[in-house]
Design a protein around this motif. Structure first.
Motif, PDB file in Angstrom:
ATOM      1  N   ASP A 164      23.465  27.301   3.482  1.00  0.00           N
ATOM      2  CA  ASP A 164      24.244  26.468   4.405  1.00  0.00           C
ATOM      3  C   ASP A 164      23.599  26.407   5.785  1.00  0.00           C
ATOM      4  O   ASP A 164      23.889  25.508   6.571  1.00  0.00           O
ATOM      5  CB  ASP A 164      25.673  27.013   4.557  1.00  0.00           C
ATOM      6  N   PHE A 165      22.750  27.396   6.074  1.00  0.00           N
ATOM      7  CA  PHE A 165      22.118  27.420   7.392  1.00  0.00           C
ATOM      8  C   PHE A 165      20.779  26.692   7.371  1.00  0.00           C
ATOM      9  O   PHE A 165      20.428  26.010   8.326  1.00  0.00           O
ATOM     10  CB  PHE A 165      21.904  28.869   7.846  1.00  0.00           C
ATOM     11  N   ASN A 166      20.041  26.863   6.260  1.00  0.00           N
ATOM     12  CA  ASN A 166      18.740  26.205   6.155  1.00  0.00           C
ATOM     13  C   ASN A 166      18.347  26.171   4.684  1.00  0.00           C
ATOM     14  O   ASN A 166      18.592  27.130   3.952  1.00  0.00           O
ATOM     15  CB  ASN A 166      17.696  26.963   6.979  1.00  0.00           C
ATOM     16  N   GLU A 167      17.696  25.072   4.292  1.00  0.00           N
ATOM     17  CA  GLU A 167      17.337  24.942   2.873  1.00  0.00           C
ATOM     18  C   GLU A 167      16.364  26.035   2.435  1.00  0.00           C
ATOM     19  O   GLU A 167      16.343  26.433   1.277  1.00  0.00           O
ATOM     20  CB  GLU A 167      16.771  23.538   2.583  1.00  0.00           C
ATOM     21  N   ASP A 168      15.608  26.558   3.380  1.00  0.00           N
ATOM     22  CA  ASP A 168      14.651  27.625   3.045  1.00  0.00           C
ATOM     23  C   ASP A 168      15.330  28.989   3.105  1.00  0.00           C
ATOM     24  O   ASP A 168      14.996  29.846   3.922  1.00  0.00           O
ATOM     25  CB  ASP A 168      13.467  27.572   4.028  1.00  0.00           C
ATOM     26  N   TYR A 169      16.300  29.183   2.233  1.00  0.00           N
ATOM     27  CA  TYR A 169      17.082  30.424   2.256  1.00  0.00           C
ATOM     28  C   TYR A 169      16.216  31.639   1.951  1.00  0.00           C
ATOM     29  O   TYR A 169      16.498  32.744   2.399  1.00  0.00           O
ATOM     30  CB  TYR A 169      18.244  30.341   1.257  1.00  0.00           C
ATOM     31  N   ALA A 170      15.169  31.435   1.173  1.00  0.00           N
ATOM     32  CA  ALA A 170      14.334  32.583   0.786  1.00  0.00           C
ATOM     33  C   ALA A 170      13.657  33.198   2.014  1.00  0.00           C
ATOM     34  O   ALA A 170      13.609  34.424   2.171  1.00  0.00           O
ATOM     35  CB  ALA A 170      13.280  32.149  -0.237  1.00  0.00           C
ATOM     36  N   THR A 171      13.158  32.330   2.889  1.00  0.00           N
ATOM     37  CA  THR A 171      12.513  32.816   4.114  1.00  0.00           C
ATOM     38  C   THR A 171      13.514  33.545   4.991  1.00  0.00           C
ATOM     39  O   THR A 171      13.236  34.638   5.506  1.00  0.00           O
ATOM     40  CB  THR A 171      11.905  31.628   4.886  1.00  0.00           C
ATOM     41  N   LEU A 172      14.699  32.944   5.159  1.00  0.00           N
ATOM     42  CA  LEU A 172      15.732  33.584   5.973  1.00  0.00           C
ATOM     43  C   LEU A 172      16.051  34.967   5.435  1.00  0.00           C
ATOM     44  O   LEU A 172      16.159  35.942   6.176  1.00  0.00           O
ATOM     45  CB  LEU A 172      17.002  32.719   5.990  1.00  0.00           C
ATOM     46  N   ARG A 173      16.214  35.057   4.109  1.00  0.00           N
ATOM     47  CA  ARG A 173      16.595  36.317   3.495  1.00  0.00           C
ATOM     48  C   ARG A 173      15.519  37.370   3.734  1.00  0.00           C
ATOM     49  O   ARG A 173      15.814  38.518   4.083  1.00  0.00           O
ATOM     50  CB  ARG A 173      16.821  36.112   1.986  1.00  0.00           C
ATOM     51  N   ARG A 174      14.259  36.962   3.588  1.00  0.00           N
ATOM     52  CA  ARG A 174      13.167  37.917   3.777  1.00  0.00           C
ATOM     53  C   ARG A 174      13.134  38.427   5.225  1.00  0.00           C
ATOM     54  O   ARG A 174      13.034  39.623   5.480  1.00  0.00           O
ATOM     55  CB  ARG A 174      11.830  37.269   3.422  1.00  0.00           C
ATOM     56  N   TYR A 175      13.265  37.479   6.188  1.00  0.00           N
ATOM     57  CA  TYR A 175      13.261  37.876   7.592  1.00  0.00           C
ATOM     58  C   TYR A 175      14.387  38.864   7.892  1.00  0.00           C
ATOM     59  O   TYR A 175      14.210  39.853   8.594  1.00  0.00           O
ATOM     60  CB  TYR A 175      13.429  36.645   8.497  1.00  0.00           C
ATOM     61  N   LEU A 176      15.560  38.568   7.370  1.00  0.00           N
ATOM     62  CA  LEU A 176      16.711  39.430   7.638  1.00  0.00           C
ATOM     63  C   LEU A 176      16.471  40.842   7.123  1.00  0.00           C
ATOM     64  O   LEU A 176      16.783  41.834   7.788  1.00  0.00           O
ATOM     65  CB  LEU A 176      17.977  38.849   6.991  1.00  0.00           C
ATOM     66  N   VAL A 177      15.898  40.918   5.928  1.00  0.00           N
ATOM     67  CA  VAL A 177      15.639  42.230   5.334  1.00  0.00           C
ATOM     68  C   VAL A 177      14.522  42.941   6.101  1.00  0.00           C
ATOM     69  O   VAL A 177      14.656  44.107   6.484  1.00  0.00           O
ATOM     70  CB  VAL A 177      15.281  42.101   3.840  1.00  0.00           C
ATOM     71  N   ASP A 178      13.438  42.194   6.383  1.00  0.00           N
ATOM     72  CA  ASP A 178      12.304  42.782   7.114  1.00  0.00           C
ATOM     73  C   ASP A 178      12.730  43.320   8.468  1.00  0.00           C
ATOM     74  O   ASP A 178      12.281  44.368   8.906  1.00  0.00           O
ATOM     75  CB  ASP A 178      11.190  41.744   7.301  1.00  0.00           C
ATOM     76  N   ALA A 179      13.587  42.579   9.162  1.00  0.00           N
ATOM     77  CA  ALA A 179      14.012  42.993  10.498  1.00  0.00           C
ATOM     78  C   ALA A 179      15.030  44.120  10.443  1.00  0.00           C
ATOM     79  O   ALA A 179      15.416  44.662  11.468  1.00  0.00           O
ATOM     80  CB  ALA A 179      14.603  41.800  11.248  1.00  0.00           C
ATOM     81  N   GLY A 180      15.460  44.458   9.225  1.00  0.00           N
ATOM     82  CA  GLY A 180      16.366  45.594   9.081  1.00  0.00           C
ATOM     83  C   GLY A 180      17.837  45.248   9.223  1.00  0.00           C
ATOM     84  O   GLY A 180      18.676  46.138   9.265  1.00  0.00           O
ATOM     85  N   TYR A 181      18.141  43.971   9.288  1.00  0.00           N
ATOM     86  CA  TYR A 181      19.545  43.594   9.432  1.00  0.00           C
ATOM     87  C   TYR A 181      20.292  43.697   8.106  1.00  0.00           C
ATOM     88  O   TYR A 181      21.487  43.969   8.083  1.00  0.00           O
ATOM     89  CB  TYR A 181      19.680  42.157   9.952  1.00  0.00           C
ATOM     90  N   MET A 182      19.558  43.446   7.021  1.00  0.00           N
ATOM     91  CA  MET A 182      20.187  43.514   5.710  1.00  0.00           C
ATOM     92  C   MET A 182      19.540  44.609   4.873  1.00  0.00           C
ATOM     93  O   MET A 182      18.326  44.822   4.948  1.00  0.00           O
ATOM     94  CB  MET A 182      20.026  42.179   4.961  1.00  0.00           C
ATOM     95  N   ALA A 183      20.369  45.292   4.086  1.00  0.00           N
ATOM     96  CA  ALA A 183      19.859  46.288   3.154  1.00  0.00           C
ATOM     97  C   ALA A 183      20.114  45.804   1.734  1.00  0.00           C
ATOM     98  O   ALA A 183      20.934  44.901   1.502  1.00  0.00           O
ATOM     99  CB  ALA A 183      20.541  47.621   3.390  1.00  0.00           C
TER     100      ALA A 183
END
Lengths: 199, 199
Positions: A164-183
């Motif tokens: 819903d935020f951006n069609e490239d959800y895979a990139t968003l997900r990776r960034y979130l995990v890499d930055a430590g926001y998501m586990a």
DNA sequence: TATCTAATTAGAAGTGTATCGAAGTAGGTA
DNA sequence: TACCTACTTCGATACACTTCTAATTAGATA
């Protein structure tokens, strides 16, 4: 509410919104409006219905009139008050149909990060993921703030939500995990509750 | 707003609505919410943004938390506050999507005429035009109260507008004119401003 | 342990607002 | 004209609310 400031509200608009809430924030006035919603009433009738003295009712009605929420007409020496349907409708539609609370912040109060954010996030969607690392972090930090910390997601659910935020959800997900926001563990994702690395 | 009480609001609902308006009726709190809408913030950050002392901000946040409008999480010895998107959404949808102000009147306060009215007027439509003269007058009086006194109508426009209340717009129109609520000249209709015969 | 930082709680000062009685205004009526 | 009724305006009171400083709690750090 997963939105960011579109267009900050003018001081004028802010004041008007505040006045509106103030008018509705008093029990007597709220009940008064309720009674008027059932039809026109004289001051004396309202005073009886609300169990208040006439000067008090008159005072409240004057405030409502000030804001254009009621109209008066004379009938003999009585004053018949009536809700201004149009005014009420326009308020409830214009203000609450898109309750963009972010727009409540007067322009001058937006800080640097918020101002930058508005370039990439529009109407709650990330229109462009900036390449520059520092800018990217700002966007990702904002996105992280939109995530319900109590929720647990499957990868599929999370991707869908990110979509819903951006069609490239895979990139968003990776960034979130890499930055430590998501586990992630056993295929379940969750927002890390503490040790926010971006602060 | 051309509606009449469907289901009067319970005291509980009324109180909750009132609390909601009270929370939003304070300038500092409204700006606070605006800032939180741009992302999570610590107490100290908010104090700087709003130019208030921390205890003041803390006090306001406690009120918002009381109503479930914000969530907190600890990060070090900071408290990070975040808008509760769900709560806000449900409020703006449930309350304002159908701003049935008539429902604001607690049940016990409905007077005789209003109680009767609810038998024939539902969801802003006249479901049945009572035959008994006295009852008919109550309905017609209510309908007259819904008419914008400033507006001028052609017969066609007026009939169309009446059609939203009942398919038998011709009968409604005749009753309104007969009772003296509406006047007509050169094919133009308008709500008579005074000398309301029903009072 | 002592110390620093961030936030909350308690208490007090000052402001604002809801309400009322009394006085004033204006229409209706005798 | 005088008088009645319905309402508004004025001025005072009382209560609620916002904000502050000072004191306290709790986490982080040395």
């Amino acid at each position: 509410m997963a939105t960011v400031a579109r267009e900050a509200m003018s001081d004028e608009q802010f004041t008007r919104l505040l006045q509106f809430f103030q008018v509705f924030s008093n029990e007597s006035r709220l009940r008064l409006i309720g009674h008027l919603a059932n039809g026109e009433r004289s001051v004396g009738e309202l005073a009886k219905l609300l169990d208040l003295k006439e000067p008090t009712v008159s005072h409240h009605l004057a405030e409502l009139k000030e804001l254009g929420l009621v109209d008066v007409r004379a009938e003999g020496n009585m004053r018949i008050y009536q809700l201004n349907a149009k005014a009420l409708e326009s308020i409830s539609k214009d203000i609450f149909a898109r309750p963009n609370l972010a727009a409540l912040v007067p322009k001058s109060e937006l800080n640097e990060e918020e101002r930058l954010l508005r370039a990439w996030v529009k109407n709650g969607r990330i229109v462009h993921i900036p390449a520059q690392e520092k800018k990217k972090q700002i966007v990702i930090r904002w996105l992280a703030g939109q995530i319900d910390p109590a929720r647990r997601w499957t990868e599929r659910e999370f991707s869908e939500w990110l979509g819903d935020f951006n069609e490239d959800y895979a990139t968003l997900r990776r960034y979130l995990v890499d930055a430590g926001y998501m586990a992630r563990e056993n295929g379940i994702y969750w927002r890390t509750p503490e040790n926010d690395p971006a602060s």
